[in-house]
Design a protein around this motif. Structure first.
Motif, PDB file in Angstrom:
ATOM      1  N   LEU A 112       0.854  -1.188   0.000  1.00  0.00           N
ATOM      2  CA  LEU A 112       0.000   0.000   0.000  1.00  0.00           C
ATOM      3  C   LEU A 112       0.890   1.239   0.000  1.00  0.00           C
ATOM      4  O   LEU A 112       1.768   1.380   0.861  1.00  0.00           O
ATOM      5  N   GLU A 113       0.661   2.106  -0.953  1.00  0.00           N
ATOM      6  CA  GLU A 113       1.497   3.301  -1.115  1.00  0.00           C
ATOM      7  C   GLU A 113       0.578   4.514  -1.196  1.00  0.00           C
ATOM      8  O   GLU A 113      -0.330   4.566  -2.023  1.00  0.00           O
ATOM      9  N   GLN A 114       0.871   5.509  -0.365  1.00  0.00           N
ATOM     10  CA  GLN A 114      -0.024   6.678  -0.303  1.00  0.00           C
ATOM     11  C   GLN A 114       0.051   7.560  -1.556  1.00  0.00           C
ATOM     12  O   GLN A 114      -0.868   8.314  -1.848  1.00  0.00           O
ATOM     13  N   GLY A 115       1.151   7.481  -2.296  1.00  0.00           N
ATOM     14  CA  GLY A 115       1.312   8.334  -3.471  1.00  0.00           C
ATOM     15  C   GLY A 115       1.020   7.589  -4.762  1.00  0.00           C
ATOM     16  O   GLY A 115       0.675   6.404  -4.759  1.00  0.00           O
ATOM     17  N   PRO A 116       1.169   8.288  -5.894  1.00  0.00           N
ATOM     18  CA  PRO A 116       0.874   7.678  -7.191  1.00  0.00           C
ATOM     19  C   PRO A 116       2.123   7.087  -7.865  1.00  0.00           C
ATOM     20  O   PRO A 116       3.224   7.168  -7.329  1.00  0.00           O
TER      21      PRO A 116
ATOM     22  N   ARG B 291      12.244  22.031 -10.355  1.00  0.00           N
ATOM     23  CA  ARG B 291      12.987  21.357  -9.284  1.00  0.00           C
ATOM     24  C   ARG B 291      12.809  22.067  -7.943  1.00  0.00           C
ATOM     25  O   ARG B 291      12.833  21.430  -6.889  1.00  0.00           O
ATOM     26  N   LEU B 292      12.604  23.364  -7.982  1.00  0.00           N
ATOM     27  CA  LEU B 292      12.491  24.111  -6.729  1.00  0.00           C
ATOM     28  C   LEU B 292      11.042  24.430  -6.372  1.00  0.00           C
ATOM     29  O   LEU B 292      10.790  25.098  -5.370  1.00  0.00           O
ATOM     30  N   THR B 293      10.101  23.972  -7.189  1.00  0.00           N
ATOM     31  CA  THR B 293       8.698  24.277  -6.876  1.00  0.00           C
ATOM     32  C   THR B 293       7.856  22.992  -6.856  1.00  0.00           C
ATOM     33  O   THR B 293       7.919  22.256  -5.877  1.00  0.00           O
ATOM     34  N   ASP B 294       7.138  22.674  -7.930  1.00  0.00           N
ATOM     35  CA  ASP B 294       6.222  21.529  -7.840  1.00  0.00           C
ATOM     36  C   ASP B 294       6.938  20.194  -7.743  1.00  0.00           C
ATOM     37  O   ASP B 294       6.386  19.216  -7.262  1.00  0.00           O
ATOM     38  N   TRP B 295       8.201  20.120  -8.197  1.00  0.00           N
ATOM     39  CA  TRP B 295       8.980  18.878  -8.110  1.00  0.00           C
ATOM     40  C   TRP B 295       9.987  18.977  -6.963  1.00  0.00           C
ATOM     41  O   TRP B 295      10.923  18.185  -6.862  1.00  0.00           O
ATOM     42  N   SER B 296       9.812  19.955  -6.110  1.00  0.00           N
ATOM     43  CA  SER B 296      10.741  20.128  -4.987  1.00  0.00           C
ATOM     44  C   SER B 296      10.773  18.861  -4.149  1.00  0.00           C
ATOM     45  O   SER B 296       9.747  18.200  -3.949  1.00  0.00           O
ATOM     46  N   THR B 297      11.945  18.556  -3.633  1.00  0.00           N
ATOM     47  CA  THR B 297      12.054  17.385  -2.767  1.00  0.00           C
ATOM     48  C   THR B 297      11.624  17.707  -1.328  1.00  0.00           C
ATOM     49  O   THR B 297      11.571  16.818  -0.492  1.00  0.00           O
ATOM     50  N   ALA B 298      11.325  18.957  -1.063  1.00  0.00           N
ATOM     51  CA  ALA B 298      10.907  19.368   0.289  1.00  0.00           C
ATOM     52  C   ALA B 298       9.397  19.223   0.412  1.00  0.00           C
ATOM     53  O   ALA B 298       8.651  19.909  -0.295  1.00  0.00           O
ATOM     54  N   VAL B 299       8.943  18.361   1.308  1.00  0.00           N
ATOM     55  CA  VAL B 299       7.488  18.138   1.418  1.00  0.00           C
ATOM     56  C   VAL B 299       6.730  19.409   1.742  1.00  0.00           C
ATOM     57  O   VAL B 299       5.634  19.617   1.238  1.00  0.00           O
ATOM     58  N   ASN B 300       7.312  20.247   2.573  1.00  0.00           N
ATOM     59  CA  ASN B 300       6.576  21.449   2.970  1.00  0.00           C
ATOM     60  C   ASN B 300       6.587  22.531   1.898  1.00  0.00           C
ATOM     61  O   ASN B 300       5.838  23.504   1.993  1.00  0.00           O
ATOM     62  N   THR B 301       7.436  22.378   0.880  1.00  0.00           N
ATOM     63  CA  THR B 301       7.366  23.277  -0.275  1.00  0.00           C
ATOM     64  C   THR B 301       6.351  22.741  -1.277  1.00  0.00           C
ATOM     65  O   THR B 301       5.552  23.478  -1.841  1.00  0.00           O
TER      66      THR B 301
ATOM     67  N   ALA C  87      -1.339  16.663  -2.061  1.00  0.00           N
ATOM     68  CA  ALA C  87      -2.268  15.857  -1.253  1.00  0.00           C
ATOM     69  C   ALA C  87      -1.708  14.471  -0.955  1.00  0.00           C
ATOM     70  O   ALA C  87      -2.042  13.861   0.066  1.00  0.00           O
ATOM     71  N   HIS C  88      -0.849  13.952  -1.830  1.00  0.00           N
ATOM     72  CA  HIS C  88      -0.319  12.610  -1.572  1.00  0.00           C
ATOM     73  C   HIS C  88       0.845  12.626  -0.586  1.00  0.00           C
ATOM     74  O   HIS C  88       1.328  11.576  -0.178  1.00  0.00           O
ATOM     75  N   ASP C  89       1.334  13.829  -0.255  1.00  0.00           N
ATOM     76  CA  ASP C  89       2.380  13.949   0.766  1.00  0.00           C
ATOM     77  C   ASP C  89       1.721  14.115   2.130  1.00  0.00           C
ATOM     78  O   ASP C  89       0.503  14.196   2.230  1.00  0.00           O
ATOM     79  N   TYR C  90       2.551  14.207   3.142  1.00  0.00           N
ATOM     80  CA  TYR C  90       2.048  14.722   4.413  1.00  0.00           C
ATOM     81  C   TYR C  90       2.955  15.880   4.824  1.00  0.00           C
ATOM     82  O   TYR C  90       4.146  15.870   4.521  1.00  0.00           O
ATOM     83  N   PRO C  91       2.404  16.890   5.460  1.00  0.00           N
ATOM     84  CA  PRO C  91       3.271  17.975   5.913  1.00  0.00           C
ATOM     85  C   PRO C  91       4.112  17.507   7.092  1.00  0.00           C
ATOM     86  O   PRO C  91       3.755  16.526   7.752  1.00  0.00           O
ATOM     87  N   VAL C  92       5.214  18.172   7.339  1.00  0.00           N
ATOM     88  CA  VAL C  92       6.015  17.882   8.528  1.00  0.00           C
ATOM     89  C   VAL C  92       6.028  19.144   9.386  1.00  0.00           C
ATOM     90  O   VAL C  92       6.394  20.218   8.918  1.00  0.00           O
ATOM     91  N   ASP C  93       5.578  18.979  10.606  1.00  0.00           N
ATOM     92  CA  ASP C  93       5.466  20.106  11.530  1.00  0.00           C
ATOM     93  C   ASP C  93       6.805  20.257  12.258  1.00  0.00           C
ATOM     94  O   ASP C  93       7.120  19.474  13.161  1.00  0.00           O
TER      95      ASP C  93
ATOM     96  N   SER D 217      -1.060  20.040  13.005  1.00  0.00           N
ATOM     97  CA  SER D 217      -0.985  19.892  11.553  1.00  0.00           C
ATOM     98  C   SER D 217      -1.497  18.516  11.131  1.00  0.00           C
ATOM     99  O   SER D 217      -1.230  17.513  11.804  1.00  0.00           O
ATOM    100  N   LYS D 218      -2.229  18.478  10.014  1.00  0.00           N
ATOM    101  CA  LYS D 218      -2.805  17.207   9.543  1.00  0.00           C
ATOM    102  C   LYS D 218      -2.519  17.038   8.056  1.00  0.00           C
ATOM    103  O   LYS D 218      -2.302  18.021   7.346  1.00  0.00           O
ATOM    104  N   ASP D 219      -2.575  15.795   7.578  1.00  0.00           N
ATOM    105  CA  ASP D 219      -2.427  15.566   6.139  1.00  0.00           C
ATOM    106  C   ASP D 219      -3.789  15.682   5.460  1.00  0.00           C
ATOM    107  O   ASP D 219      -4.806  15.965   6.111  1.00  0.00           O
ATOM    108  N   SER D 220      -3.832  15.449   4.150  1.00  0.00           N
ATOM    109  CA  SER D 220      -5.076  15.665   3.399  1.00  0.00           C
ATOM    110  C   SER D 220      -6.163  14.666   3.771  1.00  0.00           C
ATOM    111  O   SER D 220      -7.323  14.841   3.413  1.00  0.00           O
TER     112      SER D 220
END
Ligand SMILES: Cc1cc2nc3c(=O)[nH]c(=O)nc-3n(C[C@H](O)[C@H](O)[C@H](O)COP(=O)(O)OP(=O)(O)OC[C@H]3O[C@@H](n4cnc5c(N)ncnc54)[C@H](O)[C@@H]3O)c2cc1C
Lengths: 549, 160
Positions: free
Chosen positions: A35-39, A57-67, A71-77, A413-416
């Motif tokens: 089971l994988e939360q992402g696509p 690379r620095l925006t929608d494909w950023s490796t930083a979850v909080n950037t 919806a398939h990620d989770y934020p990190v508080d 903080s919560k995920d989607s």
């Protein structure tokens, strides 16, 4: 709630470790569901094909979850770090850079060496055959003969070329009399296993849409699916369910596309959700039998978070370095200071990696150390002297596991899907600070030996009033293996002490982090653990007690 | 009041940050501001753009010196907002075809995008790319011993 046919094994997470477990078990005919939360990420989804690749690379494909904030990620508080990871088939191997050094024998013996981290419950020699087997599975470029490591099994392809950047660096290392050797990379320099050789495009920090790099979605998942593993994407596991006897009965997950909750029963549950996602899920899975979170009677779940203590320098030289082309870390590793020497004023070691600097836009922004070209009239002069004249110098130190560095559940903080996000506390130990300051001095020495005309170090705030706030891309230690149920979460086969049919197999399993990138070791550990489970499945599927041996 | 979403304002901003020279075109001459507008909106949102407009004030009506003063004021007053602007302007500029051509004209082998062409992958050359006298050592498992921590006072409490 829809109930599925019981699986023999359900795996949570399809990244570096989850994929290997899926392959080993499915090939043995064990009915395995992952089971994988992402696509899935298709080759055409990657940024490499467009002129906007650096922007992406620095925006929608950023490796930083909080950037990224998808919806398939989770934020990190957290305010202590910038957490990097990728969620989707292949996990963070989708966007990592496949630097593939091994840990050293002493990395498994830190308890003996200084006692500020535990010994691993097995040795380098125990893991060595699994390192070789995992390399054969994923394809690693490199060359034998490095005297700073024990003799080892073969590489699958010759090394990647070091570019003019690497040749310049070699001379500086030689002047200083420091060790250097071509960096092993899980990026193939020749065709291997039906995959094409790298074409040196230089954008590995976006991943590799060709499949030349070992990203589990290209290298392992096709084989695991062919072997019969069922992979459900966009399936976010909310909790691991346990019965009255405390054993795991399966998992509840939400299908993110429909919002419908499902139950997947299984005889064995493997958590492979990484050093942040795994403790989060274990903590979310508290029950009457496991009141402090699943597998947490030792209170070790989420603790001992390690990332490596980091810095990144850049030096600029009077010569063209090809620093925008080629595999980012395919030049040299320097292990001159990899072993502990207390005379330096700290324990543990560090390695230095010669690395690339991406494209023209990122280089104008000063590359990783942030040596930014000024705006205005002087912009082009700076660009002319610095573009393609840089050499990246990454400092990677072995940070101590500290119980106070930990993943807990966020209160805010919560995920989607409405699940509490992880909260991270991460502060450097005094030992880590001393280590990285020593490393920074060595970087300056290196720049001088390279006759650099410009040098800049990014110490991620260590020397600023705000303090150290690193990008964190190695997520380790938060559900560690061990010999003693009092200070570890699982035994040496990754079987939870408190729940005999639950396994934790991923970066969180590491008792210490060494001074190099971890994924060759995570993959070898996963291969070892999954093979043991496969070979003993008849007994282990029914196990009620976790044994020390 | 002129907003930073206006083409003339954006052009003034990007051209002040990256003017042209004998090789490199100015940022506005190659249309950088066409990318910068929507990207700033993506990054900063409506509120952020309004904040930026207010911080910069109208630029297009100013001469170069006046624009430079306005941008420098933003840089020191709100470094984070300025960094977002600079990132957007630089990345948007260097992906313009005419700028890629200028980089190539400097003699660098540089592609518009990493794929599909990539760059040549010459074979590794052991004669040049291995140390002539390999150095290095490791501590074998059996030889790992307790190190003397006596001089490291700050560690004494933690060792176990
Ligand atoms: C930018 C970057 C660069 C890196 N470079 C290198 C490198 O050069 N060399 C190296 O050795 N390592 C590198 N790494 C680290 C490497 O990617 C990780 O060590 C490795 O992927 C960890 O494997 P894992 O199996 O522990 O977790 P991951 O590969 O992170 O996989 C975990 C998966 O679990 C899924 N998951 C989490 N929670 C749930 C849930 N509740 N339900 C369902 N699914 C869930 C996630 O979506 C994810 O896909 C890098 C990482 C990053 C981010």
């Amino acid at each position: 709630m829809p109930r599925h046919e019981p699986a023999d094994v359900v795996i949570v997470g399809s990244g570096a470790a989850g994929a290997v477990c899926a392959l080993v078990l499915a090939e043995a005919g064990i009915r395995t569901v992952c089971l994988e939360q992402g696509p899935w990420w298709r080759p055409e989804d990657y940024p490499h094909w467009g002129a906007d690749w650096e922007w992406r690379r620095l925006t929608d494909w950023s490796t930083a979850v909080n950037t990224r904030r998808k919806a398939h990620d989770y934020p990190v508080d957290t305010t202590d770090e910038n957490t990097l990871m990728w969620c989707g088939v292949g996990g963070s191997t989708t966007i990592y850079t496949a630097t593939w050094p091994r840990f050293r024998p002493s990395d498994f013996r830190k308890g003996t060496e200084h006692g500020l981290a535990p010994d691993w419950p097995f040795t380098y020699e125990d893991l060595a055959p699994w390192y070789d087997a995992s390399d054969a599975l994923v394809g690693v470029s490199g060359i034998l003969g490095d005297p700073s490591y024990p003799p080892r099994g073969p590489f699958q392809t010759r090394p990647l070329p070091p570019r003019r950047m690497g040749r310049w660096a070699q001379k500086a290392f030689d002047r200083l009399g420091w060790h250097w050797w071509p960096m092993p990379c899980a990026m193939i320099a020749e065709p291997f296993d039906g995959r094409p050789a790298c074409n040196n495009c230089g954008a590995c920090q976006n991943g590799c849409p060709r499949g030349s790099m070992h990203s589990a979605s290209f290298t392992i998942w096709p084989k695991a699916l062919a072997a019969g593993c069922e992979l459900r994407t966009d399936a976010r596991v909310e909790r691991i369910e346990t019965g009255a006897d405390g054993r795991a009965t399966g998992v509840t997950y939400v299908d993110r596309m429909s919002g419908v909750r499902h139950h997947q029963p299984a005889e064995v549950v493997i958590v492979a959700a990484n050093g942040v996602g795994t403790p989060r899920l274990l903590l979310l899975s508290e029950s009457a039998k496991h009141p402090h979170g699943l597998a947490n009677s030792s209170d070790q779940v989420g603790r001992n978070l390690m990332h490596h203590v980091l810095g990144i320098a850049g030096l600029w030289v009077d010569g063209v370095t090809d620093v925008h082309a080629g595999v980012i870390s395919a030049a040299q590793i320097c292990c001159e200071f990899a072993e502990t020497d207390p005379a330096r004023g700290f324990v543990n070691g560090m390695t230095f990696h010669i690395v690339g600097q991406n494209g023209a836009g990122f280089q104008a922004l000063g590359a990783h150390p942030g040596n930014v070209a000024p705006w205005g009239a002087r912009h082009h002069a700076h660009f002319r002297s610095h573009f393609n004249h840089g050499i990246g110098f990454l400092l990677v130190g072995d940070d101590l596991p500290q119980p106070t560095n930990r993943v807990t559940l966020s209160l805010t903080s919560k995920d989607s899907s409405g699940l509490p996000a992880p909260h991270i506390t991460y502060k450097l130990h005094e030992n880590d600070k001393r280590l990285i300051r020593f490393a920074a001095d060595r970087a300056r020495e290196f720049a001088a030996a390279a006759d650099a005309f410009d040098f800049k170090l990014n110490d991620f705030g260590l020397s600023s009033a705000d303090g150290y706030r690193p990008p964190a891309w190695h997520l380790l230690g938060t559900a560690r293996i061990g010999d003693d149920p009092a200070n570890s979460v699982t035994n040496k086969w990754h079987q939870a002490w408190d729940c005999a049919n639950l396994y934790v197999v991923d970066g969180s399993s590491m008792p210490s982090g060494a001074a190099v990138n971890p994924t060759s070791t995570i993959t070898a550990m996963a291969l070892r653990a999954a093979s043991h489970l496969r070979d003993n499945f008849v007994d282990l599927r029914r196990a009620t007690v976790t044994r020390r041996d | 009041m002129a907003a930073i979403t206006d083409a003339a304002e954006l052009a003034a901003l990007v051209d002040t940050m990256i003017p042209g020279d004998e090789l490199f075109p100015s940022a506005a001459a190659v249309g950088t501001h066409g990318l910068v507008g929507p990207r700033l909106r993506q990054l900063l949102g409506r509120d952020g753009l309004a904040r930026l407009s207010a911080a910069l004030g109208p630029l297009a009506a100013l001469d170069r010196g006046g624009r430079e003063t306005a941008i420098a004021r933003l840089e020191s007053a709100d470094p984070e907002l300025f960094a977002a602007v600079r990132m957007t302007v630089y990345l948007s500029y260097y992906e313009q075809p005419a700028v890629v051509d200028a980089v190539r004209a400097m003699g660098h082998d540089y592609n518009d995008a990493p794929q599909p062409d990539g760059y040549a992958l010459p074979p590794f050359d052991p004669d040049q790319d291995l140390p002539r006298r390999p150095r290095g050592a490791f501590v074998p498992t059996a030889e790992v011993r307790r190190v003397d921590l006596a001089a490291l006072d700050f560690l004494q409490a933690g060792a176990r």
